[in-house]
Design an enzyme around this catalytic site. Structure first.
Site, PDB file in Angstrom:
ATOM      1  N   TYR A  76      14.493  -4.232 -36.828  1.00  0.00           N
ATOM      2  CA  TYR A  76      14.052  -4.649 -38.161  1.00  0.00           C
ATOM      3  C   TYR A  76      12.621  -4.262 -38.508  1.00  0.00           C
ATOM      4  O   TYR A  76      12.145  -4.539 -39.597  1.00  0.00           O
ATOM      5  CB  TYR A  76      14.246  -6.154 -38.366  1.00  0.00           C
ATOM      6  N   GLU A 104      16.844 -10.280 -45.404  1.00  0.00           N
ATOM      7  CA  GLU A 104      17.737 -10.037 -44.263  1.00  0.00           C
ATOM      8  C   GLU A 104      17.838 -11.317 -43.441  1.00  0.00           C
ATOM      9  O   GLU A 104      16.926 -12.146 -43.476  1.00  0.00           O
ATOM     10  CB  GLU A 104      17.170  -8.910 -43.392  1.00  0.00           C
ATOM     11  N   ASP A 145       2.455   1.660  -3.406  1.00  0.00           N
ATOM     12  CA  ASP A 145       1.491   2.225  -4.359  1.00  0.00           C
ATOM     13  C   ASP A 145       1.302   3.716  -4.152  1.00  0.00           C
ATOM     14  O   ASP A 145       1.202   4.493  -5.101  1.00  0.00           O
ATOM     15  CB  ASP A 145       0.142   1.515  -4.221  1.00  0.00           C
ATOM     16  N   LYS A 149      13.366 -20.629 -43.964  1.00  0.00           N
ATOM     17  CA  LYS A 149      14.153 -21.279 -42.905  1.00  0.00           C
ATOM     18  C   LYS A 149      15.310 -22.091 -43.476  1.00  0.00           C
ATOM     19  O   LYS A 149      15.212 -22.644 -44.563  1.00  0.00           O
ATOM     20  CB  LYS A 149      13.246 -22.224 -42.081  1.00  0.00           C
ATOM     21  N   CYS A 156      -6.631 -48.426 -25.104  1.00  0.00           N
ATOM     22  CA  CYS A 156      -5.978 -47.247 -24.538  1.00  0.00           C
ATOM     23  C   CYS A 156      -5.102 -47.679 -23.366  1.00  0.00           C
ATOM     24  O   CYS A 156      -5.597 -48.330 -22.440  1.00  0.00           O
ATOM     25  CB  CYS A 156      -7.032 -46.254 -24.068  1.00  0.00           C
ATOM     26  N   CYS A 177      -8.653 -43.304 -28.396  1.00  0.00           N
ATOM     27  CA  CYS A 177      -9.283 -43.920 -27.236  1.00  0.00           C
ATOM     28  C   CYS A 177     -10.749 -43.536 -27.246  1.00  0.00           C
ATOM     29  O   CYS A 177     -11.100 -42.378 -27.459  1.00  0.00           O
ATOM     30  CB  CYS A 177      -8.597 -43.405 -25.972  1.00  0.00           C
ATOM     31  N   CYS A 232     -11.607 -41.435 -19.486  1.00  0.00           N
ATOM     32  CA  CYS A 232     -10.175 -41.696 -19.639  1.00  0.00           C
ATOM     33  C   CYS A 232      -9.373 -40.628 -18.889  1.00  0.00           C
ATOM     34  O   CYS A 232      -9.466 -39.447 -19.201  1.00  0.00           O
ATOM     35  CB  CYS A 232      -9.797 -41.683 -21.120  1.00  0.00           C
ATOM     36  N   LYS A 279      17.479 -13.910 -40.508  1.00  0.00           N
ATOM     37  CA  LYS A 279      16.505 -14.052 -39.423  1.00  0.00           C
ATOM     38  C   LYS A 279      17.286 -14.384 -38.154  1.00  0.00           C
ATOM     39  O   LYS A 279      17.822 -15.489 -38.011  1.00  0.00           O
ATOM     40  CB  LYS A 279      15.502 -15.149 -39.744  1.00  0.00           C
ATOM     41  N   ARG A 324       7.510  -9.794 -26.813  1.00  0.00           N
ATOM     42  CA  ARG A 324       6.433 -10.057 -27.740  1.00  0.00           C
ATOM     43  C   ARG A 324       5.226 -10.707 -27.047  1.00  0.00           C
ATOM     44  O   ARG A 324       4.084 -10.402 -27.370  1.00  0.00           O
ATOM     45  CB  ARG A 324       6.929 -10.967 -28.863  1.00  0.00           C
ATOM     46  N   SER A 360       3.423 -12.602 -36.299  1.00  0.00           N
ATOM     47  CA  SER A 360       4.475 -13.597 -36.478  1.00  0.00           C
ATOM     48  C   SER A 360       4.703 -13.801 -37.979  1.00  0.00           C
ATOM     49  O   SER A 360       4.077 -13.149 -38.799  1.00  0.00           O
ATOM     50  CB  SER A 360       4.140 -14.887 -35.753  1.00  0.00           C
ATOM     51  N   LEU A 361       5.587 -14.697 -38.298  1.00  0.00           N
ATOM     52  CA  LEU A 361       5.973 -14.866 -39.694  1.00  0.00           C
ATOM     53  C   LEU A 361       5.572 -16.236 -40.211  1.00  0.00           C
ATOM     54  O   LEU A 361       5.750 -17.239 -39.525  1.00  0.00           O
ATOM     55  CB  LEU A 361       7.495 -14.750 -39.818  1.00  0.00           C
ATOM     56  N   ASP A 415      18.160 -15.476 -34.520  1.00  0.00           N
ATOM     57  CA  ASP A 415      17.537 -16.437 -33.611  1.00  0.00           C
ATOM     58  C   ASP A 415      17.649 -15.925 -32.177  1.00  0.00           C
ATOM     59  O   ASP A 415      18.496 -16.344 -31.402  1.00  0.00           O
ATOM     60  CB  ASP A 415      18.237 -17.793 -33.758  1.00  0.00           C
ATOM     61  N   CYS A 441      -6.719 -46.091 -19.952  1.00  0.00           N
ATOM     62  CA  CYS A 441      -8.006 -46.436 -19.349  1.00  0.00           C
ATOM     63  C   CYS A 441      -8.528 -47.788 -19.821  1.00  0.00           C
ATOM     64  O   CYS A 441      -9.551 -48.254 -19.331  1.00  0.00           O
ATOM     65  CB  CYS A 441      -9.052 -45.343 -19.608  1.00  0.00           C
ATOM     66  N   ALA A 466       0.838  -1.202   0.000  1.00  0.00           N
ATOM     67  CA  ALA A 466       0.000   0.000   0.000  1.00  0.00           C
ATOM     68  C   ALA A 466       0.872   1.250   0.000  1.00  0.00           C
ATOM     69  O   ALA A 466       0.633   2.200  -0.756  1.00  0.00           O
ATOM     70  CB  ALA A 466      -0.918  -0.004   1.223  1.00  0.00           C
TER      71      ALA A 466
HETATM   72  O1  D41 Z   1      15.464 -11.403 -37.499  1.00  0.00           O
HETATM   73  C1  D41 Z   1      14.368 -11.752 -37.109  1.00  0.00           C
HETATM   74  N1  D41 Z   1      14.222 -12.659 -36.171  1.00  0.00           N
HETATM   75  C2  D41 Z   1      13.128 -11.103 -37.685  1.00  0.00           C
HETATM   76  C3  D41 Z   1      11.900 -11.385 -37.123  1.00  0.00           C
HETATM   77  C4  D41 Z   1      13.190 -10.208 -38.779  1.00  0.00           C
HETATM   78  N2  D41 Z   1      14.367  -9.899 -39.352  1.00  0.00           N
HETATM   79  N3  D41 Z   1      12.066  -9.628 -39.263  1.00  0.00           N
HETATM   80  C5  D41 Z   1      10.860  -9.882 -38.699  1.00  0.00           C
HETATM   81  N4  D41 Z   1       9.753  -9.264 -39.197  1.00  0.00           N
HETATM   82  C6  D41 Z   1       8.566  -9.497 -38.669  1.00  0.00           C
HETATM   83  C7  D41 Z   1       7.364  -8.789 -39.220  1.00  0.00           C
HETATM   84  C8  D41 Z   1       7.355  -8.871 -40.715  1.00  0.00           C
HETATM   85  C9  D41 Z   1       6.084  -9.382 -38.712  1.00  0.00           C
HETATM   86  C10 D41 Z   1       7.418  -7.338 -38.819  1.00  0.00           C
HETATM   87  C11 D41 Z   1      10.734 -10.786 -37.604  1.00  0.00           C
HETATM   88  C12 D41 Z   1       9.438 -10.982 -37.088  1.00  0.00           C
HETATM   89  N5  D41 Z   1       8.382 -10.321 -37.633  1.00  0.00           N
HETATM   90  C13 D41 Z   1       9.129 -11.865 -35.982  1.00  0.00           C
HETATM   91  N6  D41 Z   1       9.963 -12.455 -35.164  1.00  0.00           N
HETATM   92  C14 D41 Z   1       9.283 -13.198 -34.282  1.00  0.00           C
HETATM   93  C15 D41 Z   1       7.985 -13.098 -34.542  1.00  0.00           C
HETATM   94  C16 D41 Z   1       7.863 -12.248 -35.606  1.00  0.00           C
END
Ligand code: D41
Length: 705
Positions: free
Chosen positions: A236, A126, A47, A324, A429, A447, A453, A128, A149, A92-93, A130, A432, A44
């Site tokens: 990015y 570009e 806050d 990928k 199963c 099952c 179950c 990606k 995220r 996401s991608l 990790d 069960c 409290a």
């Molecule tokens: O380098 C990356 N991991 C990367 C991730 C990247 N170079 N570009 C990204 N662009 C996007 C959008 C197109 C949706 C703006 C991303 C990701 N998204 C991304 N990474 C994880 C979820 C989405």
């Protein structure tokens, strides 16, 4: 100066001193709370001081400190970080796995935009990275918030931690008033090796890979620990913006670099799939010597106007894709095949392996999908692996692609031990004892025990508390398993009577091993918090076959309320109105509709669902914000030739504005958009006196929004 002084009466100098004092006290309080687990001041009081700080900041905005407690992570939330709702969702991608997927990506985009095969269309390519994505919010050039995220809509507030990252500028000059910069936090290979050496030296567990190390470091409750971990950041993308950065992706990246962000030097403009694939090969070649982990190449449409025309599908933009790198492979011995029973009763064979490192992660389990896969046949009955079956004792090749469960790709018959026998799937199963049957056309044996179950019940419960479902703090898969094993909960509804049954009395939660007074109360509170919940989450949480998160949200926005949804599901029967309406939802097919109708017509299931719903206050589904949209709720039909956009784009944009797009004109049609060559539909619309406009009229109408 004392806290009782009314902030209104402060002079500017007094306010400055007071803000410094509050920053110090609150920082100490935070540290005591998070690192020592021994709060020095009450919640409290904490806050009250925070409110006082905010009141002074509101009165003297220019005095707000860079280390303002308002931005500090860790208000005394019970555990973890406070939540941040992203102003613009973090998408996401989608993935591409080979060159053909990249060519198709380009073809799909051209088709959507109505571009000829030879008209120019540029993309950026570009690496990606990790790592893990982070969103940084700048207001008037100052970093005010950093968020992970999370699920894309809501992330965690990691502001204090992000401030410790060297690549994250604290201030920007000449930046838009509001600017959200998005990118990837990662750890370099040398920094990772050094950190692991220190971990081992301090008798701490080393991290499995740089990604885990980066995630573990960013999500430290104590920012001082994060500070000691060398994290980096590549920008990015962007979220909310008060002014555009550029009119191209490449221009925007250059602008981010000018503003002081690190951007990846291997980002390049490509004029089409051939150049994209060539750049992919180049990056793949450099992969081993980059000094940080990457897991592919991301392609994005360069023209930002085209990006916005393309828009997105549920959670992924149509204008970007991740190509990928091939999964990493390793050979090891298959020690045993176990059978797991899932929440829908599916029997899944799981490979128990002699542990082996695949791409930096130790793998000891892999999925074998189903009995046909083990026997050397795919879902259609066609031969795979040249028909080689998989037996216990075999040498198998395992691979790992992204975060998914490892899989078994191949088997080495030359190493098959003598006496190895073909695998046979049990007809009952293992959990069960009920019959486990295969329906015609289904590769999966299931099952038939249903609610009796225990394995199905536990898996249903785990799904129910998972992140996209009820996401109850303190109630994860492990707790659910224990509560179920001890007979405390048998079905989701039981979660909501836990406080009543185990909040006091002889058998109290706080007396259980691993629990205490505080954690027990926190759990009961977290459960109570979830009595009020969105419709999409509830539908997803029910764990109905074929109804995933995206579909659950589609159903929620279509029906709006629980009553409307459940009434329709009970009524839906092949061919009737409720059924047709259900099938009319874009994204719902006959298989999903059948599964929904079956579930809502099984008396035991429905009784269990209603026992749950009795404890809940289900919110109406939030429809897309179409306030001010002239076509929200209207049924629109497109006919004839459209010249400025393709049919797919017209439909997607109309739907984004809250309209329902139909293929045929009827009394329910509100608007017909007719291009040249419109025939019978225009005639029918005229007969029915449906308002009819041309393509330019349509564009004027929606551009007025
Ligand atoms: O380098 C990356 N991991 C990367 C991730 C990247 N170079 N570009 C990204 N662009 C996007 C959008 C197109 C949706 C703006 C991303 C990701 N998204 C991304 N990474 C994880 C979820 C989405």
């Amino acid at each position: 100066m004392t806290d009782t002084i009314d902030t209104d009466a402060l002079t500017e100098d007094e306010a400055r001193t007071e803000l410094a004092r509050l920053a110090k006290i609150l920082e100490q309080a935070n540290a005591a709370y998070h690192t020592k687990d021994a709060p020095e001041i009450s919640d409290a009081e904490y806050d009250r001081l925070k409110r006082r700080n905010a009141a002074i900041e509101a009165q003297f905005p220019t005095l707000k400190r860079d280390d303002s407690p308002s931005d500090l992570v860790g208000a005394p939330v019970a555990d973890g970080f406070s939540k941040v709702t992203h102003a613009v969702a973090m998408l996401s991608l989608a993935n591409a796995f080979d060159d053909a997927d990249v060519t198709e990506f380009d073809a799909r985009i051209r088709k959507y935009l109505g571009f000829a095969a030879d008209s120019p269309l540029a993309y950026t390519a570009e690496p990606k990275i990790d790592g893990l994505s982070l969103s940084l919010r700048y207001e008037n050039g100052k970093l005010v918030q950093a968020a992970t995220r999370g699920d894309g809509a809501v992330g965690e507030n990691v502001t204090a931690n992000a401030r410790t990252i060297e690549d994250v500028p604290e201030t920007l000059s000449d930046a838009p008033e509001v600017l959200e910069v998005r990118g990837e936090v990662y750890m370099s290979h040398p920094d990772f090796e050094a950190l692991n050496a220190r971990q081992v030296g301090a008798d701490q567990k080393p991290f499995a890979n740089p990604r885990n190390a980066a995630a573990g470091s960013l999500r430290q409750l104590d920012a001082n620990i994060t500070r000691a971990r060398p994290l980096r950041f590549f920008a990015y993308a962007w979220g909310a913006l008060s002014d555009p950065l550029s009119d191209t992706q490449m221009g925007a990246i250059d602008r981010l670099q000018t503003l002081g962000f690190a951007t990846n030097p291997l980002t390049q403009l490509c004029d089409g799939p051939d150049e994209m694939i060539a750049h992919y090969r180049l990056i793949e070649q450099k992969r081993a010597t980059l000094g940080y982990d990457i897991d592919g190449v991301v392609y994005k449409v360069n023209d930002l106007t085209l990006q916005s025309r393309l828009g997105f599908r549920s959670t992924t933009p149509r204008w970007a894709i991740a190509h990928k790198f091939p999964a990493e492979l390793a050979w090891t011995r298959l020690d045993a095949i176990d059978i797991q029973v899932g929440r829908t009763g599916a029997l899944s064979p799981v490979a128990r392996l002699t542990p082996v490192t695949v791409g930096g992660v130790v793998v000891s389990n892999a999925t074998l999908h189903n009995e046909d896969y083990i026997a050397g046949r795919d879902n259609k009955g066609d031969t795979i692996r040249d028909g080689k079956d998989i037996r216990v004792g075999d040498w198998v090749q395992v691979y790992r692609a992204g975060d998914v469960i490892p899989k078994v790709a191949d088997v080495d018959l030359s190493k098959r031990p003598e006496g190895a026998v073909p695998f046979e799937m049990p007809g009952r199963c293992p959990e069960c004892g009920s019959d486990a049957l295969r329906e015609p056309g289904d590769a999966i044996r299931r099952c038939t025990g249903g609610l009796i179950c225990p394995a199905q019940a536990v898996e249903k419960l785990k799904h129910f508390v998972s992140r996209a479902a009820f996401d109850i703090d303190g109630l994860g898969a492990k707790q659910v398993e224990q509560f179920h094993a001890d007979g405390w909960i048998a079905e989701p509804a039981d979660i909501f009577t836990l406080r009543e049954r185990y909040g006091s009395g002889l058998q109290q939660l706080k007396n259980r091993e691993g629990w205490g007074e505080k954690s027990a109360l926190n759990l009961f509170d977290a459960i109570d918090d979830r009595r009020n919940i969105g419709l999409g989450r509830v539908i997803f949480a029910l764990g109905i076959r074929h109804v995933g998160e995206v579909a659950a949200n589609l159903l929620a926005t279509h029906y709006g309320t629980w009553d409307a949804f459940s009434t329709a599901m009970r009524a839906a029967e092949d061919g009737n109105d409720a059924w047709e309406d259900l099938l009319g939802i874009d994204g719902v097919g006959a298989v999903m509709a059948g599964s929904l109708a079956t579930t809502f017509n099984q008396e035991a299931e429905i009784a269990s669902i209603y026992r749950l719903v009795a404890h809940l206050d289900i919110e109406e589904a939030v429809r897309p914000d179409t306030s001010g949209s002239p076509v929200a709720g209207k049924t629109v039909v497109f006919t004839g030739t459209l010249e400025k956009m393709t049919r797919a784009e017209a439909k997607a944009r109309a739907e984004a504005l809250g309209a329902k797009v139909s293929g045929s004109v009827s009394a329910k049609t509100d608007l017909l958009v007719a291009g040249p060559g419109a025939g019978s539909k225009a005639k029918k619309a005229a007969e029915l006196r449906v308002e009819t406009i041309d393509e330019d009229g349509w564009l004027d109408l929606i551009e007025a929004t």
